[in-house]
Design a protein around this motif. Structure first.
Motif, mmCIF file in Angstrom:
data_model
loop_
_atom_site.group_PDB
_atom_site.id
_atom_site.type_symbol
_atom_site.label_atom_id
_atom_site.label_comp_id
_atom_site.label_asym_id
_atom_site.label_seq_id
_atom_site.Cartn_x
_atom_site.Cartn_y
_atom_site.Cartn_z
ATOM 1 N N ILE A 137 0.824 -1.214 0.000
ATOM 2 C CA ILE A 137 0.000 0.000 0.000
ATOM 3 C C ILE A 137 0.856 1.261 0.000
ATOM 4 C CG2 ILE A 137 -1.932 -1.134 1.158
ATOM 5 C CD1 ILE A 137 -1.066 0.215 3.751
ATOM 6 N N LEU A 138 2.177 1.089 0.034
ATOM 7 C CA LEU A 138 3.061 2.248 -0.007
ATOM 8 C C LEU A 138 3.206 2.746 -1.443
ATOM 9 C CD1 LEU A 138 5.982 1.194 2.386
ATOM 10 C CD2 LEU A 138 4.130 2.804 2.854
ATOM 11 N N SER A 139 3.421 4.037 -1.569
ATOM 12 C CA SER A 139 3.674 4.621 -2.889
ATOM 13 C C SER A 139 5.002 4.103 -3.438
ATOM 14 C CB SER A 139 3.714 6.137 -2.762
ATOM 15 O OG SER A 139 4.351 6.710 -3.872
ATOM 16 N N THR A 140 5.034 3.879 -4.738
ATOM 17 C CA THR A 140 6.274 3.407 -5.360
ATOM 18 C C THR A 140 7.395 4.427 -5.194
ATOM 19 O OG1 THR A 140 4.989 2.171 -6.976
ATOM 20 C CG2 THR A 140 7.281 2.576 -7.511
ATOM 21 N N SER A 141 7.041 5.715 -5.182
ATOM 22 C CA SER A 141 8.061 6.752 -4.974
ATOM 23 C C SER A 141 8.697 6.602 -3.602
ATOM 24 C CB SER A 141 7.421 8.143 -5.099
ATOM 25 O OG SER A 141 6.829 8.304 -6.356
ATOM 26 N N VAL A 142 7.853 6.341 -2.593
ATOM 27 C CA VAL A 142 8.369 6.162 -1.235
ATOM 28 C C VAL A 142 9.286 4.938 -1.174
ATOM 29 C CG1 VAL A 142 7.720 5.631 1.150
ATOM 30 C CG2 VAL A 142 6.381 7.279 -0.175
ATOM 31 N N ILE A 143 8.845 3.861 -1.826
ATOM 32 C CA ILE A 143 9.651 2.634 -1.835
ATOM 33 C C ILE A 143 10.982 2.867 -2.548
ATOM 34 C CG2 ILE A 143 9.751 0.293 -2.796
ATOM 35 C CD1 ILE A 143 6.767 0.086 -2.192
ATOM 36 N N GLY A 144 10.938 3.615 -3.651
ATOM 37 C CA GLY A 144 12.165 3.912 -4.388
ATOM 38 C C GLY A 144 13.164 4.689 -3.537
ATOM 39 N N ILE A 145 12.662 5.707 -2.818
ATOM 40 C CA ILE A 145 13.552 6.518 -1.957
ATOM 41 C C ILE A 145 14.082 5.661 -0.806
ATOM 42 C CG2 ILE A 145 13.606 8.470 -0.357
ATOM 43 C CD1 ILE A 145 11.471 9.792 -2.189
ATOM 44 N N LEU A 146 13.187 4.856 -0.211
ATOM 45 C CA LEU A 146 13.584 4.002 0.912
ATOM 46 C C LEU A 146 14.692 3.023 0.517
ATOM 47 C CD1 LEU A 146 13.033 2.846 3.793
ATOM 48 C CD2 LEU A 146 11.344 1.350 2.735
ATOM 49 N N TRP A 147 14.468 2.330 -0.602
ATOM 50 C CA TRP A 147 15.451 1.336 -1.035
ATOM 51 C C TRP A 147 16.693 1.994 -1.643
ATOM 52 C CZ3 TRP A 147 16.083 -3.771 -0.290
ATOM 53 C CH2 TRP A 147 15.029 -4.434 0.339
ATOM 54 N N GLY A 148 16.523 3.230 -2.137
ATOM 55 C CA GLY A 148 17.695 3.973 -2.599
ATOM 56 C C GLY A 148 18.677 4.195 -1.462
ATOM 57 N N PHE A 149 18.103 4.454 -0.264
ATOM 58 C CA PHE A 149 18.961 4.603 0.918
ATOM 59 C C PHE A 149 19.520 3.241 1.353
ATOM 60 C CE2 PHE A 149 18.998 4.113 5.594
ATOM 61 C CZ PHE A 149 20.116 4.898 5.884
ATOM 62 N N VAL A 150 18.651 2.211 1.374
ATOM 63 C CA VAL A 150 19.100 0.878 1.822
ATOM 64 C C VAL A 150 20.244 0.366 0.948
ATOM 65 C CG1 VAL A 150 18.395 -1.538 2.072
ATOM 66 C CG2 VAL A 150 16.869 0.285 2.832
ATOM 67 N N LEU A 151 20.161 0.652 -0.359
ATOM 68 C CA LEU A 151 21.170 0.145 -1.289
ATOM 69 C C LEU A 151 22.272 1.157 -1.595
ATOM 70 C CD1 LEU A 151 18.734 -1.588 -3.825
ATOM 71 C CD2 LEU A 151 20.063 -2.679 -2.007
ATOM 72 N N HIS A 152 22.302 2.241 -0.852
ATOM 73 C CA HIS A 152 23.328 3.275 -1.099
ATOM 74 C C HIS A 152 24.724 2.653 -0.923
ATOM 75 C CE1 HIS A 152 25.669 6.964 -0.702
ATOM 76 N NE2 HIS A 152 24.645 7.607 -1.240
ATOM 77 N N PRO A 153 25.634 2.907 -1.880
ATOM 78 C CA PRO A 153 26.951 2.236 -1.808
ATOM 79 C C PRO A 153 27.790 2.636 -0.599
ATOM 80 C CG PRO A 153 26.871 3.879 -3.564
ATOM 81 C CD PRO A 153 25.479 3.728 -3.079
ATOM 82 N N ASN A 154 27.608 3.873 -0.069
ATOM 83 C CA ASN A 154 28.462 4.332 1.034
ATOM 84 C C ASN A 154 27.792 4.244 2.403
ATOM 85 O OD1 ASN A 154 30.526 5.014 -0.802
ATOM 86 N ND2 ASN A 154 29.532 6.966 -1.230
ATOM 87 N N ILE A 155 26.516 4.647 2.484
ATOM 88 C CA ILE A 155 25.868 4.706 3.803
ATOM 89 C C ILE A 155 24.746 3.693 3.951
ATOM 90 C CG2 ILE A 155 26.447 7.141 4.116
ATOM 91 C CD1 ILE A 155 23.567 7.808 3.272
ATOM 92 N N GLY A 156 24.484 2.901 2.911
ATOM 93 C CA GLY A 156 23.394 1.924 2.975
ATOM 94 C C GLY A 156 23.686 0.782 3.935
ATOM 95 N N PRO A 157 22.674 0.287 4.653
ATOM 96 C CA PRO A 157 22.893 -0.811 5.605
ATOM 97 C C PRO A 157 23.303 -2.129 4.936
ATOM 98 C CG PRO A 157 20.559 -0.245 5.436
ATOM 99 C CD PRO A 157 21.295 0.793 4.699
ATOM 100 N N VAL A 158 22.924 -2.348 3.675
ATOM 101 C CA VAL A 158 23.294 -3.598 2.995
ATOM 102 C C VAL A 158 24.807 -3.676 2.824
ATOM 103 C CG1 VAL A 158 23.084 -4.939 0.867
ATOM 104 C CG2 VAL A 158 21.084 -3.793 1.804
ATOM 105 N N ASN A 159 25.395 -2.596 2.290
ATOM 106 C CA ASN A 159 26.850 -2.592 2.106
ATOM 107 C C ASN A 159 27.584 -2.557 3.448
ATOM 108 O OD1 ASN A 159 26.926 -2.852 -0.622
ATOM 109 N ND2 ASN A 159 27.289 -0.685 -1.061
ATOM 110 N N SER A 160 26.966 -1.888 4.441
ATOM 111 C CA SER A 160 27.586 -1.867 5.776
ATOM 112 C C SER A 160 27.660 -3.277 6.344
ATOM 113 C CB SER A 160 26.786 -0.967 6.712
ATOM 114 O OG SER A 160 26.767 0.353 6.234
ATOM 115 N N PHE A 161 26.582 -4.070 6.128
ATOM 116 C CA PHE A 161 26.568 -5.451 6.608
ATOM 117 C C PHE A 161 27.598 -6.299 5.860
ATOM 118 C CE2 PHE A 161 24.908 -9.806 6.074
ATOM 119 C CZ PHE A 161 24.908 -10.211 7.404
ATOM 120 N N LEU A 162 27.646 -6.137 4.524
ATOM 121 C CA LEU A 162 28.613 -6.906 3.734
ATOM 122 C C LEU A 162 30.049 -6.525 4.082
ATOM 123 C CD1 LEU A 162 26.845 -6.848 0.244
ATOM 124 C CD2 LEU A 162 26.924 -8.734 1.889
ATOM 125 N N GLY A 163 30.224 -5.237 4.491
ATOM 126 C CA GLY A 163 31.552 -4.781 4.860
ATOM 127 C C GLY A 163 32.125 -5.518 6.057
#
Length: 290
Positions: free
Chosen positions: A112-138
């Motif tokens: 039920i979330l807007s696709t724009s909101v999801i795009g911004i949210l996942w843009g942060f999650v997948l951010h190469p420098n500050i995203g939590p995904v790369n932080s975890f892989l680091g």
């Protein structure tokens, strides 16, 4: 008239407004779009009839062929991985005794979330420098990955985000079908010594096959018309690696040199693909035995 509902004329009068509205807002736009697909109209100037030139141009473009392949990846990912996960999580939630409503609400929220909101949210999650995904892989010494800027990773990243958005909606559908089954059958199978896995595989899944078939069909249709998440997250890039047919349509019909005729030709191609794939599925795997 003592029994007006027994008079066929009454039903004809009742459906006429619906037929008029359906013709006005669906049939007429579809027919006019079909005609413009054979013209060179840019949406403003006078147009001329050019036959199948738009279709030839589209299928001669390697970018459009790549977009077709990406749509096929969406279908394979949706049907091959997403649907089994939907069934698994629906079975899991159906057997939870406590906080079942909380789990249902939690998995449904992304849809039920807007696709724009999801795009911004996942843009942060997948951010190469500050995203939590790369932080975890680091933590494991893995170098930062440019998820949305690397041709190798951009499409898989969008496939995961798109699945995250819609899995919950389908889980709720399957869960409703599971919860509607008579509890006596499960209890009888349990008394006969069937394990939870055996009850799920031999009893529950076959009984909810019709709703699974609907989920597969909706997944195929959704994969054919996916566009918003692509436009929000990558706009078809990098280097067209995430381009799908619908985003190709948007860029051609409303890009730098807009061509409404070309855009409508692409929309007809997408419609034909979706129709053929749905028909193939219904004639093969979608058949249910009485």
């Amino acid at each position: 008239m003592k029994h007006p509902l027994r008079n066929p004329f009454v039903y004809i009068v009742m459906i006429i407004p619906t037929l008029i509205l359906y013709s006005l807002f669906f049939i007429y736009p579809m027919l006019t779009s079909s005609y413009y697909a054979f013209t060179d109209w840019n949406g403003l100037d006078v147009y001329k009839f050019i036959g199948f030139d738009n279709f030839i141009k589209v299928f001669s473009d390697s970018d459009f062929i790549a977009a077709i392949k990406n749509n096929m990846y969406f279908i394979l990912f949706s049907v091959g991985l997403q649907v089994p996960l939907i069934i698994f999580f629906a079975l899991l939630i159906a057997n939870v005794k406590r906080f079942q409503r909380l789990y249902k609400t939690t998995v449904f929220i992304p849809s039920i979330l807007s696709t724009s909101v999801i795009g911004i949210l996942w843009g942060f999650v997948l951010h190469p420098n500050i995203g939590p995904v790369n932080s975890f892989l680091g933590i494991f010494g893995i170098e930062p990955i440019f998820w949305l800027a690397d041709e190798k990773w951009a499409l898989p990243a969008i496939l995961v985000v798109n699945a995250w958005q819609w899995v919950g909606f389908y889980i709720v559908l399957v869960l409703a079908a599971i919860l509607a089954l008579p509890k006596e059958m499960n209890e009888a199978a349990e008394i006969d010594g069937a394990t939870g896995l055996q009850r799920a595989w031999y009893l529950t899944v076959p009984l909810i096959k019709p709703i699974i078939s609907v989920v597969v069909m909706l997944s195929i249709a959704g994969a054919m018309r996916v566009v918003d998440i692509v436009l929000v997250m990558t706009n078809g890039g990098p280097v067209g690696s995430t381009e799908v047919m619908a985003s190709y349509l948007v860029n051609e019909a409303m890009g730098v040199n807009p061509s409404y005729g070309l855009g409508t030709a692409i929309s007809l191609i997408i419609f034909a693909f979706a129709l053929v794939l749905t028909a193939i599925y219904q004639l093969t795997f979608g058949k249910t035995k009485e």
